[in-house]
Enzyme design. Sequence first.
Site, mmCIF file in Angstrom:
data_model
loop_
_atom_site.group_PDB
_atom_site.id
_atom_site.type_symbol
_atom_site.label_atom_id
_atom_site.label_comp_id
_atom_site.label_asym_id
_atom_site.label_seq_id
_atom_site.Cartn_x
_atom_site.Cartn_y
_atom_site.Cartn_z
ATOM 1 C CE1 TYR A 1 31.647 36.331 7.793
ATOM 2 C CE2 TYR A 1 29.695 34.933 7.701
ATOM 3 C CZ TYR A 1 30.833 35.369 8.367
ATOM 4 O OH TYR A 1 31.158 34.835 9.593
ATOM 5 C CE LYS B 1 33.902 33.572 7.764
ATOM 6 N NZ LYS B 1 35.151 33.530 8.528
HETATM 7 P P1 NAI Z 1 34.763 39.705 15.887
HETATM 8 O O1 NAI Z 1 34.305 40.771 14.961
HETATM 9 O O2 NAI Z 1 34.421 39.807 17.333
HETATM 10 O O3 NAI Z 1 36.349 39.514 15.766
HETATM 11 C C1 NAI Z 1 36.989 39.462 14.520
HETATM 12 C C2 NAI Z 1 38.458 39.721 14.739
HETATM 13 O O4 NAI Z 1 39.097 39.790 13.442
HETATM 14 C C3 NAI Z 1 38.722 41.056 15.441
HETATM 15 O O5 NAI Z 1 39.667 40.855 16.475
HETATM 16 C C4 NAI Z 1 39.285 41.943 14.335
HETATM 17 O O6 NAI Z 1 40.213 42.903 14.791
HETATM 18 C C5 NAI Z 1 39.974 40.906 13.436
HETATM 19 N N1 NAI Z 1 40.158 41.429 12.074
HETATM 20 C C6 NAI Z 1 39.195 41.865 11.236
HETATM 21 N N2 NAI Z 1 39.750 42.326 10.097
HETATM 22 C C7 NAI Z 1 41.102 42.173 10.227
HETATM 23 C C8 NAI Z 1 42.214 42.480 9.401
HETATM 24 N N3 NAI Z 1 42.060 43.022 8.178
HETATM 25 N N4 NAI Z 1 43.464 42.197 9.857
HETATM 26 C C9 NAI Z 1 43.629 41.664 11.087
HETATM 27 N N5 NAI Z 1 42.618 41.351 11.910
HETATM 28 C C10 NAI Z 1 41.367 41.610 11.492
HETATM 29 O O7 NAI Z 1 34.239 38.342 15.275
HETATM 30 P P2 NAI Z 1 33.923 36.922 15.915
HETATM 31 O O8 NAI Z 1 32.466 36.818 16.052
HETATM 32 O O9 NAI Z 1 34.801 36.638 17.053
HETATM 33 O O10 NAI Z 1 34.317 35.988 14.667
HETATM 34 C C11 NAI Z 1 35.548 35.340 14.530
HETATM 35 C C12 NAI Z 1 35.491 34.482 13.278
HETATM 36 O O11 NAI Z 1 34.409 33.560 13.372
HETATM 37 C C13 NAI Z 1 35.269 35.297 12.012
HETATM 38 O O12 NAI Z 1 36.006 34.764 10.952
HETATM 39 C C14 NAI Z 1 33.787 35.105 11.763
HETATM 40 O O13 NAI Z 1 33.468 35.248 10.411
HETATM 41 C C15 NAI Z 1 33.579 33.690 12.246
HETATM 42 N N6 NAI Z 1 32.203 33.389 12.595
HETATM 43 C C16 NAI Z 1 31.566 34.076 13.596
HETATM 44 C C17 NAI Z 1 30.234 33.774 13.882
HETATM 45 C C18 NAI Z 1 29.485 34.473 14.975
HETATM 46 O O14 NAI Z 1 28.283 34.191 15.120
HETATM 47 N N7 NAI Z 1 30.076 35.340 15.756
HETATM 48 C C19 NAI Z 1 29.500 32.759 13.131
HETATM 49 C C20 NAI Z 1 30.266 32.113 12.113
HETATM 50 C C21 NAI Z 1 31.563 32.422 11.861
#
Ligand code: NAI
Length: 248
Positions: A156, A160
């Site tokens: 991961y 990133k």
């Molecule tokens: P989440 O798990 O709630 O949402 C991720 C979204 O990506 C979901 O809607 C999912 O359906 C979509 N997704 C995953 N694999 C996919 C694929 N192969 N094709 C199409 N869509 C796909 O995650 P969250 O927390 O909203 O995170 C959003 C972004 O922010 C991510 O890139 C995550 O790595 C990043 N992030 C999140 C943090 C956190 O603390 N929540 C911290 C740092 C970064």
Amino acid sequence: MTLLTGKVALVTGAARGIGRAVAMRYAEEGADVAFVVQKADERASSLEAELLAYGVRAKAYVANVSDFELVKQLVAQVKADFSRIDILVNNAGITKDGLMLRMTESQWDDVINVNLKSAFNFVHAVAPVMLSQRSGSIINMSSVVGVHGNAGQANYSASKAGMIALTKSIAQEFGARGVRANAIAPGFIETDMTAKLPETLREEWCRTIPLRRGGTTSDVASVALFLASDMASYVTGQVIQVDGGMAM
Ligand code: NAI
């Protein structure tokens, strides 16, 4: 006049969490929103309805973001439907954590493909549209662990960090033609992704954060709004940490 009136945004991973908050914030500020979901379900249709309620155009597109050909077709369809693309948010992401020596090849490949290759796929397909418009804002959702690394998240963190290097490279390539690229590096944000962490770990993290709380999706969406808007017209190639001061 709102901040994004007349602009068209394309947001990936928008069904929930940070992506959903960004899509909603953009619509609130007058942008038309094309959003990408992994599968067509009630979350996607409820988001479409919520976006339309702002009086903007909105449409859901279904794709696995790591599929180069599918993404190419999807972006062509977005261009046909909305005529232009002004903002791209590469937000879709997954975690498959494990210590380095126990990490399987598929854990590595899956995370790199969904998080990093997807950003390549979308930039590759969207940039020609933005470059011919001579304007655009690309926002890549990285992470603080992409800057600082994290034990148990080599895959991961590498994905990133790769997004940050991608951001800085395209900022240099596209700047002369009016296209900006920036990364957001969230810290600990309350979403489905972090809900699976043990409560003790969450509490321990929050104690070490100077602002003493986890972030909200709205904290991240505010920065995504700034970077997308003309308020950030002289900002490119930057990484903005949205982490309550967790990592300095
Ligand atoms: P989440 O798990 O709630 O949402 C991720 C979204 O990506 C979901 O809607 C999912 O359906 C979509 N997704 C995953 N694999 C996919 C694929 N192969 N094709 C199409 N869509 C796909 O995650 P969250 O927390 O909203 O995170 C959003 C972004 O922010 C991510 O890139 C995550 O790595 C990043 N992030 C999140 C943090 C956190 O603390 N929540 C911290 C740092 C970064």
